[in-house]
Write a protein that holds these residues in place. Structure first.
Motif, PDB file in Angstrom:
ATOM      1  N   VAL A   1      -7.040  22.808  20.462  1.00  0.00           N
ATOM      2  CA  VAL A   1      -7.129  23.612  19.247  1.00  0.00           C
ATOM      3  C   VAL A   1      -8.083  22.966  18.247  1.00  0.00           C
ATOM      4  O   VAL A   1      -7.939  21.796  17.890  1.00  0.00           O
ATOM      5  N   VAL A   2      -9.050  23.746  17.811  1.00  0.00           N
ATOM      6  CA  VAL A   2     -10.009  23.287  16.801  1.00  0.00           C
ATOM      7  C   VAL A   2      -9.740  24.072  15.529  1.00  0.00           C
ATOM      8  O   VAL A   2      -9.505  25.277  15.583  1.00  0.00           O
ATOM      9  N   GLU A   3      -9.769  23.379  14.389  1.00  0.00           N
ATOM     10  CA  GLU A   3      -9.476  24.048  13.118  1.00  0.00           C
ATOM     11  C   GLU A   3     -10.763  24.530  12.452  1.00  0.00           C
ATOM     12  O   GLU A   3     -11.714  23.757  12.312  1.00  0.00           O
ATOM     13  N   GLY A   4     -10.774  25.774  12.043  1.00  0.00           N
ATOM     14  CA  GLY A   4     -11.855  26.248  11.183  1.00  0.00           C
ATOM     15  C   GLY A   4     -12.966  26.987  11.896  1.00  0.00           C
ATOM     16  O   GLY A   4     -13.516  26.511  12.887  1.00  0.00           O
ATOM     17  N   LEU A   5     -13.305  28.152  11.351  1.00  0.00           N
ATOM     18  CA  LEU A   5     -14.392  28.972  11.896  1.00  0.00           C
ATOM     19  C   LEU A   5     -15.686  28.176  12.004  1.00  0.00           C
ATOM     20  O   LEU A   5     -16.472  28.360  12.943  1.00  0.00           O
ATOM     21  N   GLU A   6     -15.894  27.252  11.064  1.00  0.00           N
ATOM     22  CA  GLU A   6     -17.151  26.484  11.039  1.00  0.00           C
ATOM     23  C   GLU A   6     -17.289  25.600  12.281  1.00  0.00           C
ATOM     24  O   GLU A   6     -18.392  25.167  12.611  1.00  0.00           O
ATOM     25  N   ASN A   7     -16.180  25.338  12.960  1.00  0.00           N
ATOM     26  CA  ASN A   7     -16.242  24.499  14.168  1.00  0.00           C
ATOM     27  C   ASN A   7     -16.285  25.309  15.480  1.00  0.00           C
ATOM     28  O   ASN A   7     -16.295  24.724  16.568  1.00  0.00           O
ATOM     29  N   ALA A   8     -16.348  26.611  15.345  1.00  0.00           N
ATOM     30  CA  ALA A   8     -16.334  27.459  16.550  1.00  0.00           C
ATOM     31  C   ALA A   8     -17.557  27.248  17.450  1.00  0.00           C
ATOM     32  O   ALA A   8     -17.406  27.088  18.671  1.00  0.00           O
ATOM     33  N   PRO A   9     -18.787  27.206  16.890  1.00  0.00           N
ATOM     34  CA  PRO A   9     -19.941  26.998  17.791  1.00  0.00           C
ATOM     35  C   PRO A   9     -19.833  25.698  18.586  1.00  0.00           C
ATOM     36  O   PRO A   9     -20.077  25.696  19.800  1.00  0.00           O
ATOM     37  N   ALA A  10     -19.447  24.613  17.925  1.00  0.00           N
ATOM     38  CA  ALA A  10     -19.332  23.329  18.636  1.00  0.00           C
ATOM     39  C   ALA A  10     -18.261  23.406  19.721  1.00  0.00           C
ATOM     40  O   ALA A  10     -18.398  22.806  20.803  1.00  0.00           O
TER      41      ALA A  10
END
Lengths: 339, 339
Positions: free
Chosen positions: A309-318
């Motif tokens: 699980v990654v938090e935050g839309l800003e981390n979606a590309p990575a």
């Protein structure tokens, strides 16, 4: 009201990069008067390997249209209805289906959305074990592989969203199951958490054919194909007569200009193999049956599930890029909001 | 009494050569007292591509054991019983099955022989249209390809023993059929004699993908695979969704040290293709049904059949070698004796 979104900045060339995406801020849209559209708040986004195929122009049309430059990325996600012009959906309903990589999305044809009825399991599960990847594993194993108790089953990309489930479905049926993956941490996960009989890190095996031969001295009855290329060639050499290969994807090939050649296809003839491609979109009618059999197994602890699980839309590309570097351990999910 | 025979002199390396064989003269054997063996006089021998695979040692065991140096070549043939210790066979019976490349053979386990009941068609037909290749075409098309009226069907090595029949079975069912082959003479044969809708000489096509695209603007539903390699790659690009590929053989690859790579297998997934290998030996129970449907069609002139007949056991090695040079036009048969 503002709405942050992830759009495609440039077509992918080889491995996708974070710089292929950019963030823009737009205005949140409302349901136009008289329309049957809905507006959703996006909660969880799913990072799936097929998205890479939509990031460059392909000759072969896939089921989902490719992304255009400047357009919001779209993919599977879990959302909450915040405004509805559609009689089947009301404010507060949780749904899963195709949505945008943004805070809020307007969905003009909501008929493709599936309403979430069982909300006593984590909502993020509907991007994975209870969503598209779960149904993929279920259909791919039970419908495409024609499995029998006692079969020797090999799963590649085995710790991924689909692979971890295929292996567990096979164990529940009484098969012998081995998985391959790309790190020792994942090997450990397959053995301890998911109950695979054996697992190996393909990066550490110089001779994939021998690696399989050691683990399947009697040969392989079922291969659940997620990667393609050299591993497929090694598998063909180890298949038993009348074996089945379910072709779910070939993730090792998606970033290559020209796919690797597979040299051992004459064995498809001699060994009477059946190699069957499938795409989950053809099998949605099995979703209720799938839920009915899978939800109790999860609740009883007979099926384990691991999310990354990654938090935050800003981390979606990575997070999406990481899939192709094997960085995720388990199903890759991005949290945009929790409710 | 003397018995001329063809034995293996050396294992094949690459293309088989006439010098891989030699002729020896031995004594004709008799049925030992109390044995259930039979002695046959060989009439027609069949040159089939699979024989090449038995001329070198392979890792993957095939259904039929490989030849050893100095041993008589064995393969399918039509023979007459001249001496019998077996209750099911009597002197004068015509049979087809595995026999030796020699004038007379002793067959210790005659249960594998099939007695020829319909002798009003040429006996040589039991090496082809009414024998193993005929059953291969019948099973491969009707059982493996799941054909429907109106399907777009492509057959490679289409003028060969199997291909010419597959195309005609498909036409009888109401399919659109195109064949590929290796000479203009064969193209003409496919169009005029076998009634294919179209045919092409693959040696004259620089771009196989485009060659297929021109002939199948709507794509291919069924590919009957006899050759493998680059043609398979071109076919994959032209397959329609849910298409079927029956893998009967890959004759273009048998003489290569390492088989060509096939690069477009990811399309098996996206296009939901089914690629099914089969070997006729698994389907002998369909032989009576096959004869019943095929013999009337031959007699009524609805199925045409072309043989390439070579006279004399001494010409058998050259006839087999010629298969891999595309020299034969139609089913390659060797006449050892006519009765």
């Amino acid at each position: 009201m503002a709405n942050k979104k992830v759009v495609l900045r440039s077509y992918a060339d080889g491995l996708p990069k974070v710089s292929d995406f950019e963030f823009v801020e737009a205005c949140r849209q409302a349901v136009p008067e008289g329309s049957t559209a809905v507006v959703v708040k996006n909660l969880y986004l799913s990072c799936d390997p097929y998205l890479r195929n939509l990031m460059s122009k392909k000759e072969e049309p896939f089921d989902v249209p490719e992304f255009n430059i400047g357009e919001v990325i779209s993919g599977f996600g879990v959302s909450r209805i915040v405004e509805s012009g559609h009689p089947d959906f009301k404010e507060g309903d949780f749904v899963w289906g195709i949505t945008g990589w943004e805070e809020y999305s307007i969905i003009n044809k909501p008929d493709g959305l599936i309403k979430i009825k069982n909300t006593d399991l984590p909502l993020s599960y509907y991007t994975g074990i209870l969503g598209m990847p779960g149904l993929t594993a279920y259909v791919g194993f039970h419908e495409i592989c024609s499995p029998n108790k006692g079969d020797y089953v090999f799963v590649s990309a085995a710790s991924g969203a689909v692979g971890q489930l295929v292996g567990q479905f096979a164990k529940l049926l009484g098969c012998y199951v081995v998985g391959s993956c790309g790190s020792d941490e994942k090997v450990e996960l397959l053995r301890s958490k998911f109950g695979f009989d054996d697992a190996f890190n393909y990066k550490k095996e110089r001779d994939l054919r021998a690696a399989l031969k050691r683990r399947f001295p009697e040969g392989i009855d079922i291969y659940f194909e997620n990667v393609g290329g050299a591993l497929l060639d090694a598998v063909l050499l180890n298949m038993r007569r009348h074996g089945r290969i379910a072709v779910c994807g070939m993730v090792s090939q998606y970033n290559l200009e020209r796919h690797e050649g597979v040299h051992n296809l004459a064995l498809v003839n001699i060994k009477r193999l059946h190699m069957k491609g499938f795409v989950v979109f053809d099998h949605y009618q099995l979703y209720p049956q799938f839920l009915e059999s899978t939800i109790p197994s999860i609740k009883e602890g007979k099926i384990a599930y691991v999310e990354d699980v990654v938090e935050g839309l800003e981390n979606a590309p990575a997070a999406l890029v990481g899939l192709f570097e094997g960085r995720n351990v388990g199903k890759q999910v991005v949290v945009v909001a929790r409710d």
